[in-house]
Design a protein around this motif. Sequence first.
Motif, short mmCIF file in Angstrom:
data_model
loop_
_atom_site.label_atom_id
_atom_site.label_comp_id
_atom_site.label_asym_id
_atom_site.label_seq_id
_atom_site.Cartn_x
_atom_site.Cartn_y
_atom_site.Cartn_z
N CYS A 50 -8.60 4.03 4.90
CA CYS A 50 -9.50 4.07 3.74
C CYS A 50 -10.94 3.77 4.17
CB CYS A 50 -9.06 3.05 2.69
SG CYS A 50 -7.47 3.47 1.93
N VAL A 90 -1.18 4.78 -1.26
CA VAL A 90 -2.56 4.76 -0.77
C VAL A 90 -2.77 5.85 0.27
CG1 VAL A 90 -4.22 3.41 0.59
CG2 VAL A 90 -2.98 2.33 -1.29
N LYS A 91 -3.90 6.56 0.15
CA LYS A 91 -4.30 7.56 1.13
C LYS A 91 -5.76 7.30 1.54
CE LYS A 91 -1.17 11.12 -0.62
NZ LYS A 91 -0.12 10.60 0.25
N ALA A 134 -5.37 -1.66 4.13
CA ALA A 134 -5.73 -0.35 3.58
C ALA A 134 -6.70 0.38 4.52
CB ALA A 134 -6.37 -0.52 2.19
N ASP A 164 -9.00 4.54 -7.62
CA ASP A 164 -7.77 5.32 -7.46
C ASP A 164 -6.52 4.44 -7.43
OD1 ASP A 164 -8.77 8.14 -6.95
OD2 ASP A 164 -9.88 7.04 -5.42
N ARG A 165 -6.59 3.31 -6.68
CA ARG A 165 -5.44 2.43 -6.50
C ARG A 165 -5.89 0.97 -6.54
NH1 ARG A 165 -3.61 6.78 -7.14
NH2 ARG A 165 -1.99 7.88 -5.93
N VAL A 171 -12.99 -0.05 0.48
CA VAL A 171 -12.05 -0.88 -0.27
C VAL A 171 -12.82 -2.01 -0.93
CG1 VAL A 171 -9.96 -2.28 -0.15
CG2 VAL A 171 -10.23 -0.36 1.41
N VAL A 178 -4.20 -2.62 -5.57
CA VAL A 178 -3.07 -3.27 -4.90
C VAL A 178 -3.42 -4.74 -4.78
CG1 VAL A 178 -1.54 -3.24 -2.90
CG2 VAL A 178 -2.75 -1.15 -3.56
N HIS A 186 -8.63 7.60 -0.96
CA HIS A 186 -8.66 6.78 -2.16
C HIS A 186 -9.69 5.66 -2.09
CE1 HIS A 186 -4.24 7.96 -3.20
NE2 HIS A 186 -5.11 8.75 -3.78
N CYS A 244 0.83 -1.21 0.00
CA CYS A 244 0.00 0.00 0.00
C CYS A 244 0.87 1.26 0.00
CB CYS A 244 -0.94 -0.01 1.20
SG CYS A 244 -2.25 -1.26 1.12
N VAL A 248 -9.83 2.04 -3.10
CA VAL A 248 -8.80 1.04 -3.36
C VAL A 248 -9.47 -0.28 -3.70
CG1 VAL A 248 -6.82 -0.20 -2.35
CG2 VAL A 248 -7.22 2.20 -1.77
#
Length: 483
Positions: A191, A165-166, A185, A230-231, A194, A233, A169, A160, A171
């Motif tokens: 987060c 990762v923020k 996350a 956004d991300r 997720v 992983v 986001h 992450c 995710v």
Amino acid sequence: MSQYFATFPAGTFELIAKHLKTFRIEELKIAERDDSSVVFVSTLHIERLVELRYFTNVYLVVDNLKTLPKDVAKGGYFRLMLLKNGSPHQLDVSERNKLEANISHDFGLEANTHLSRNDFYLIERSSGKRLLTLRLPRAKFKREKLPAGELHPELAHILCLAAGVKAKHLVADVFAGYGSIPFEAVRGFGCKEVIAVDNQKLPHRHAHNSIKWHEGDARKLDFLSDNCIDRVVTDPPWGIYDSKVDNLTTLYTDFIDEVQRVLKPDGVVVVLSGFDKAEQCFEQAKKMKPIGKWNVLVSGKKAAIYKLQKRLKMDNVGLARGAVRLEPYSPEWSKIYQKETDSLKDKLGGQAKDIQHVGSTAIPNLTAKPIIDIAILVDDLDVAEQWVKPLSELGYWYKGKQSDMPDRRFFAKGAEDNRTVYLHLVNQAEFSRLIKFRDKLSSDPALAVKYSELKQSLAQSHAANREAYSKAKNDFIQNVLNS
């Protein structure tokens, strides 16, 4: 300051170093490190150090009793072990007796392997240097018993970190398994939502209100719209433990195609894999650009962490170097600026004092060359030399000091036939000048119209000579700044 020795997953120092460097120098300072461990001095409380989520173990160096925190030993017994290059070894009897006598004297403890609550380790590093240490209790979340095959939380956290990762986001993990990455996350990065996808429902998988589980295929994420994540992983099958997977090349090619569909422009995917053809598969994804690779060891097996970024769509920007072409104002310019700024902040952290959109693309309704100009305020222009590598990872080329602009350092993004962004590192005086001109024209539409008319006239007479075009605007710009 006390001295510490800490271990982390092999090959990931570059990824955790960025976080370690967020501590002030008086809080934590790295003394030395290798591929899987680091020696540092720190004034931070022990509980805070053991809670650092990427460390597998933290040891307090006990060679100087004067620097030890109070009450660090628990109970009345201890045991002593030798770790050599990360593996346990037998300790010479005479050396053991001597060290045990010293520990008993200094700490008031009795050697007893069975009753011990204090594990002392003599750690011998690859350099031959030895450290006498006391292993600190592990954080509770690192002591949780994991099902066979579940990713350890320390490595999930590092993945992450690699993805940037923020908490804001959205995710997704498209090979979620037990949900180690989604769970990290949430609890490690805050987060709020997720997405966890897997083709089977494993017993004892992580459940949390912020984790939205979906049973499905990573190659066909029909429940997700285009450009929404956004991300990503994830830790896909490697072909080592996954005998049910027939064709890994097809699996990797298909899932990365689907990932590039659901990722937002400029979004990031981080993949942990031990599949030897993973990189070739990722190269087939034309909308993705590789921006990082770290070779790691996972449970003794060679693997790599791959980081790719979805190319930012820049249909509304781009101009050949030296050419002059004006375009009507586009609202997309501010969106592209914001995306670039987010990436710059992630990469540079607090080193950039301020980042602003400047130049004509920053002024509403003004015609402009379709190149985004970004100004970064710095205390020392020579920092540009230190930023060459991190900014190159975002696609910027360092152009150095410009003879006609001594108060700037200059970076360009995009090929010579399609420049998209210019980055200007400037001092306070030049930064204020750029902001003042932008704000004057933004607040005075009539003045902006005059500037637009001048630019269009100059663009016709200097279409192939950008230097002459720029110089011809100087009188107007100076009059605005003097007004």
